[in-house]
Design a protein around this motif. Structure first.
Motif, PDB file in Angstrom:
ATOM      1  N   ALA A 181       1.034  -0.971   0.319  1.00 41.77           N
ATOM      2  CA  ALA A 181       0.175   0.112   0.084  1.00 41.77           C
ATOM      3  C   ALA A 181       1.035   1.447  -0.560  1.00 41.77           C
ATOM      4  N   MET A 182       1.746   0.817   0.818  1.00 39.63           N
ATOM      5  CA  MET A 182       3.023   2.533   0.804  1.00 39.63           C
ATOM      6  C   MET A 182       3.880   2.924  -0.150  1.00 39.63           C
ATOM      7  N   ARG A 183       3.768   1.400  -1.106  1.00 35.18           N
ATOM      8  CA  ARG A 183       5.417   1.585  -2.382  1.00 35.18           C
ATOM      9  C   ARG A 183       4.937   2.626  -3.276  1.00 35.18           C
ATOM     10  N   GLY A 184       5.014   3.611  -2.899  1.00 37.68           N
ATOM     11  CA  GLY A 184       4.664   4.923  -4.694  1.00 37.68           C
ATOM     12  C   GLY A 184       4.210   6.196  -3.005  1.00 37.68           C
ATOM     13  N   ALA A 185       3.500   5.761  -2.047  1.00 32.55           N
ATOM     14  CA  ALA A 185       2.381   6.763  -1.645  1.00 32.55           C
ATOM     15  C   ALA A 185       3.655   7.960  -1.540  1.00 32.55           C
TER      16      ALA A 185
END
Length: 305
Positions: free
Chosen positions: A68-72
């Motif tokens: 979910a956090m990848r690239g956020a």
């Protein structure tokens, strides 16, 4: 103010706080990712229909959270606490610390953590608040831009069963002439979105959020007007406090000034000019639940947390 096309990861998006934040972020044009346990649930489906990207996972699923956090750009972190009956104090702390650590590892630019209005840098003696104190301390030691918001008690909780509305009365923590700050759940996201939008102003800050301040006497007048009949206000009786250690501790925090709230309402109104008063809530979103509470007998398990 800055704005990013990168998404914000919102925890608790199917609940009150996360749901409010997801709604406000979407309205402001942010892409939103929500970590949900049951993507097929009605609440998850509503998020998907609103434009939220769903990632299936729990607070213990580090692989899902990393995905979910990848690239956020940012993360809104809020955890269930022991009074929910679903997690222990230590599980709450572990989840809060783990999400913060993963935010650092994944290169998140801005972490916003939702704590509690009565939390301070020293223990209060109530685990419900002291768990959040521990998470706050951990976040402050991390190499990440972080903002900590401390929500006041929710206006929405006033219509929970057990406070006496069905008996023509209302019992709560403050004395009749004592004021307490409250917060409409709907306003949480309207405070959090501007924090993400202006990281220079809000990065590194810790502040309380509330949307109104009322006395017991004022609640009596507001509830009586909304009900169309007298609703008598009184602080919890001494015998009730003797029987409930949880209520007694919260009432003591009220007298110490911690639960009463110390939010700067004038500054908060600059951030969210439309923040909601108790009167406005009773006339709008709270109208139906208030009317139901007038007719619904029930009790609240005060000795939680």
């Amino acid at each position: 103010m800055s704005h990013s096309n990168q998404p914000i990861v919102v925890f608790g998006a199917t609940g009150q706080q996360g749901g409010s934040v997801a709604k406000a972020l979407l309205k402001a044009g942010w892409p939103v990712i929500a970590v949900v346990r049951e993507p097929a649930s009605a609440k998850s489906a509503a998020l998907r229909d609103a434009g939220v990207e769903l990632v299936q996972g729990s607070y213990s699923d580090t692989d899902a959270i990393r995905t979910a956090m990848r690239g956020a750009y940012g993360v809104f972190s809020v955890q269930q606490s022991a009074p929910s009956g679903e997690v222990s104090d230590e599980e709450e702390v572990r989840a809060g610390i783990m999400i913060a650590d993963l935010a650092v590892a994944c290169g998140i630019a801005h972490l916003v953590y939702s704590s509690g209005g009565a939390v301070r840098e020293t223990p209060t003696g109530m685990s419900h608040f002291d768990t959040k104190m521990r998470i706050e301390a951990h976040i402050r030691a991390l190499p990440i831009r972080a903002t900590i918001v401390r929500p006041a008690a929710f206006i929405d909780m006033l219509v929970m069963p057990g406070f006496g509305l069905d008996r023509g009365q209302f019992n709560f923590f403050m004395r009749p002439d004592q004021s307490m700050q409250l917060l409409a759940v709907e306003d949480i996201g309207k405070f959090v979105e501007p924090v993400f939008a202006d990281p220079v102003r809000f990065g590194g800050q810790t502040f309380e959020i509330a949307s109104d301040s009322v006395t017991g006497n004022e609640l009596e007048a507001l509830f009586s007007q909304a009900a169309g009949r007298p609703i008598v206000y009184a602080r919890f009786a001494d015998d009730v406090l003797k029987e409930s250690a949880f209520l007694a501790r919260l009432t003591a925090l009220m007298d110490d000034g911690l639960l009463a709230g110390n939010a700067d309402l004038a500054t908060l109104q600059d951030i969210n000019p439309a923040m909601m008063s108790v009167r406005e809530w009773l006339a709008g979103a709270g109208r139906e639940p208030f009317l139901k509470a007038l007719e619904a007998a029930g009790s609240w398990d005060y000795d939680r947390g």
